[in-house]
Design an enzyme around this catalytic site. Structure first.
Site, mmCIF file in Angstrom:
data_model
loop_
_atom_site.group_PDB
_atom_site.id
_atom_site.type_symbol
_atom_site.label_atom_id
_atom_site.label_comp_id
_atom_site.label_asym_id
_atom_site.label_seq_id
_atom_site.Cartn_x
_atom_site.Cartn_y
_atom_site.Cartn_z
ATOM 1 N N SER A 125 0.680 -1.416 0.016
ATOM 2 C CA SER A 125 -0.051 -0.008 0.084
ATOM 3 C C SER A 125 0.923 1.302 0.060
ATOM 4 O O SER A 125 0.357 2.517 -0.002
ATOM 5 C CB SER A 125 -0.951 0.042 1.236
ATOM 6 O OG SER A 125 -0.159 0.129 2.395
ATOM 7 N N PRO A 169 -0.474 3.592 -3.664
ATOM 8 C CA PRO A 169 -1.224 2.523 -2.956
ATOM 9 C C PRO A 169 -1.146 1.430 -3.523
ATOM 10 O O PRO A 169 -2.013 0.542 -2.821
ATOM 11 C CB PRO A 169 -2.398 3.482 -2.794
ATOM 12 C CG PRO A 169 -2.459 4.542 -3.987
ATOM 13 C CD PRO A 169 -1.106 4.704 -4.314
ATOM 14 N N GLU A 225 -2.899 3.310 -9.721
ATOM 15 C CA GLU A 225 -4.225 3.094 -10.173
ATOM 16 C C GLU A 225 -4.770 1.724 -9.752
ATOM 17 O O GLU A 225 -4.495 0.839 -10.149
ATOM 18 C CB GLU A 225 -4.261 3.177 -11.694
ATOM 19 C CG GLU A 225 -5.660 3.214 -12.476
ATOM 20 C CD GLU A 225 -5.694 3.404 -13.800
ATOM 21 O OE1 GLU A 225 -6.695 3.393 -14.396
ATOM 22 O OE2 GLU A 225 -4.471 3.751 -14.211
ATOM 23 N N LYS A 274 -6.926 9.277 -16.174
ATOM 24 C CA LYS A 274 -6.799 10.008 -17.043
ATOM 25 C C LYS A 274 -6.568 11.536 -16.961
ATOM 26 O O LYS A 274 -7.560 11.990 -16.444
ATOM 27 C CB LYS A 274 -8.037 9.675 -18.402
ATOM 28 C CG LYS A 274 -7.836 8.428 -18.936
ATOM 29 C CD LYS A 274 -6.753 8.486 -19.829
ATOM 30 C CE LYS A 274 -6.243 6.949 -20.204
ATOM 31 N NZ LYS A 274 -4.953 6.864 -20.933
ATOM 32 N N ARG A 333 -4.520 1.122 2.125
ATOM 33 C CA ARG A 333 -4.883 0.674 3.619
ATOM 34 C C ARG A 333 -4.185 -0.510 3.942
ATOM 35 O O ARG A 333 -3.479 -0.740 5.088
ATOM 36 C CB ARG A 333 -6.187 0.565 3.726
ATOM 37 C CG ARG A 333 -6.868 -0.025 5.114
ATOM 38 C CD ARG A 333 -8.250 -0.026 5.218
ATOM 39 N NE ARG A 333 -8.554 -0.549 6.652
ATOM 40 C CZ ARG A 333 -9.718 -0.449 7.025
ATOM 41 N NH1 ARG A 333 -11.019 -0.403 6.270
ATOM 42 N NH2 ARG A 333 -9.915 -0.936 8.393
#
Length: 473
Positions: free
Chosen positions: A34, A234, A256, A272, A43
């Site tokens: 993460s 993340p 992403e 985007k 998380r």
């Protein structure tokens, strides 16, 4: 029946690197990272190794690793493998209580859609590699808790592994600068070809990427640690293994999410629209505001949001697909992005693997319409993408899933590193700006990997790029 599951608390760490350093040399070691404590949004960390079984899919879509599954399609074989992990599970909010962990490459999408396969396979990693894991070490950074999930026997085994000293990370270095597969002029020629396809009505948007490669020596775990420090994200991940072909690895620093499924609720978060972070707070705010106001970037995002609404609609309950966030601004260590959020409810007769198959590969890294975009990408990009723009993630026994889009990702094979930079092209895109954006997205990765040492023979400012064709091994 798999032995009953137990959930055992462990000491909490702010990042997963200490735990994984002890496990990284074990068979099938995987890390879904993460990016804490510095990355926004993540998380959970999920770590495991020593899977019960391992399936690989080759470039022709054939399944290897279990003769009983060899005749099935890739996603059907993986679902059949997951179904073998029959177990009683306690009530738990933890994201993973055993199941599949691995990757699905962009090239696997050619087994799902009518794409000719003109691009050469410059990297020969399996099209997919997933293991069936009956245990995991999970860190919840919101609650600042760590847990070992597994049977009593597995718990004792893993605790013994964790009590051993970690092998120290060895030195890592590039032995030559990164070199571009395409020159600037060759990229722009492909840009103009995309513009011609858009004017002809073949497509509305194409995600065009270019590849960079460099030889390396040393420890890829040290390389991952260096990348993680430079650009915490993340949805990161690390997988490395050695076989007859030598050392192979995926070092992903993706910001992403592709698909999350939790108790039938589905979410995807396409990116985007990109701007670099500013050198000063004033410049940073200006660049963020410019991105939010950009009609071109918003148009790109809206096109892909609509594509993903359609993909989710193939497996979600009719009327359940929603867009709670359209073109929201998210800021990371090196870039600002526009991110949309699309949600839905999985239909009663569908499972997460059906969702993955229906939406794969992610529309944010193909273009619209998806199949024609993939055909044009295959025609114009000289080499296949391998794991880049595929997905890393997990599918657990309760039907929960979380996967990333493997952008900002490095593939290691045969002593070379490969990474890609790309962006969505639309009718009003400008070639010079798009070329610069491909570099903006990955320059920090190349520079982090090319941190100079005393025996470097090139200037630091040139480490990130050599703009010449390269000899692909």
């Amino acid at each position: 029946m798999t032995p009953p599951l137990e959930i055992t608390p462990l000491p909490y760490h702010e990042d997963p690197l200490g735990y994984f350093a002890v496990l990284r040399d074990r068979p099938g070691a995987v890390l879904l990272d993460s990016g804490r404590p510095t990355a926004p949004g993540g998380r959970y960390d999920i770590l495991s190794c020593d899977p019960l079984a391992l399936l690989e899919v080759d470039g022709a879509g054939r399944v290897h690793g279990d003769p009983a599954l060899a005749g099935l399609s890739p996603f059907a074989a993986q679902q059949a493998l997951l179904d073998r992990l029959s177990r009683e599970v306690p009530e738990s909010d933890l994201p993973f209580l055993g199941g599949l962990i691995g990757y699905w490459s962009y090239d696997l999408g050619q087994r799902l859609e009518p794409v000719a396969g003109q691009a050469r396979p410059a990297v020969t990693l399996p099209a997919s590699r997933v293991g069936l894991y009956d245990w995991a070490l999970i860190q919840d950074h919101d609650r600042r808790e760590s847990w070992l999930v597994g049977s009593a026997a597995r718990r004792d085994e893993v605790l013994a592994w964790l009590s051993a000293a970690a092998r120290p990370a060895e030195a890592f270095r590039l032995t030559a600068p990164f070199a571009a597969e395409l020159s600037r002029e060759e990229y722009l020629a492909r840009f103009h070809a995309v513009q011609a396809y858009i004017r002809a009505g073949d497509c509305y948007q194409i995600n065009l990427a270019q590849r960079f490669s460099a030889p390396y020596a040393g420890d890829l775990w040290a390389a991952y640690r260096r990348l993680r420090k430079a650009t915490p994200t993340p949805y990161a991940g690390y997988q490395a293994w050695t076989g007859p072909e030598g050392e192979r690895a995926i070092l992903s620093l993706s910001p992403e999410r592709f698909l999350e499924c939790r108790d039938g609720r589905v979410e995807t978060r396409p990116i985007k629209g990109t701007r670099p972070r500013g050198a000063t707070p004033t410049e940073d705010r200006r660049l963020a505001a410019e991105l939010e106001a950009s009609l071109k970037d918003r148009a790109e995002n809206v096109m892909i949001t609509d594509l993903l609404r359609n993909d989710l609609g193939r497996v979600c309950r009719p009327g359940s697909v929603r867009v709670p966030t359209l073109c929201g601004l998210e800021s990371y260590a090196n870039v600002h992005h526009l991110v949309s959020v699309i949600t839905g409810e999985l239909a009663a007769d569908k499972r997460p693997m059906d969702l993955l198959a229906a939406a794969f590969p992610g529309g944010s890294i193909t273009g619209a319409p998806k199949v024609r975009a993939m055909q044009i990408i295959d025609e114009l990009e000289p080499s296949r993408r391998s794991a880049y723009c595929g997905s890393l993630g997990y599918v657990d026994v309760r039907g929960r899933m979380d996967t990333s889009i493997a952008i900002r990702s490095v593939v290691a094979e045969a002593g070379r590193l490969h990474l890609w930079g790309g962006g969505g092209l639309v009718a009003d895109s400008k070639g010079d700006e798009e070329y610069a954006e491909t570099l903006d997205k990955i320059r920090h990765l190349m520079n982090a990997l090319a941190t100079p040492t005393n025996d470097d023979k090139w200037n630091k400012k040139d480490l990130h790029l050599v703009d010449r064709d390269i000899d692909i091994q």
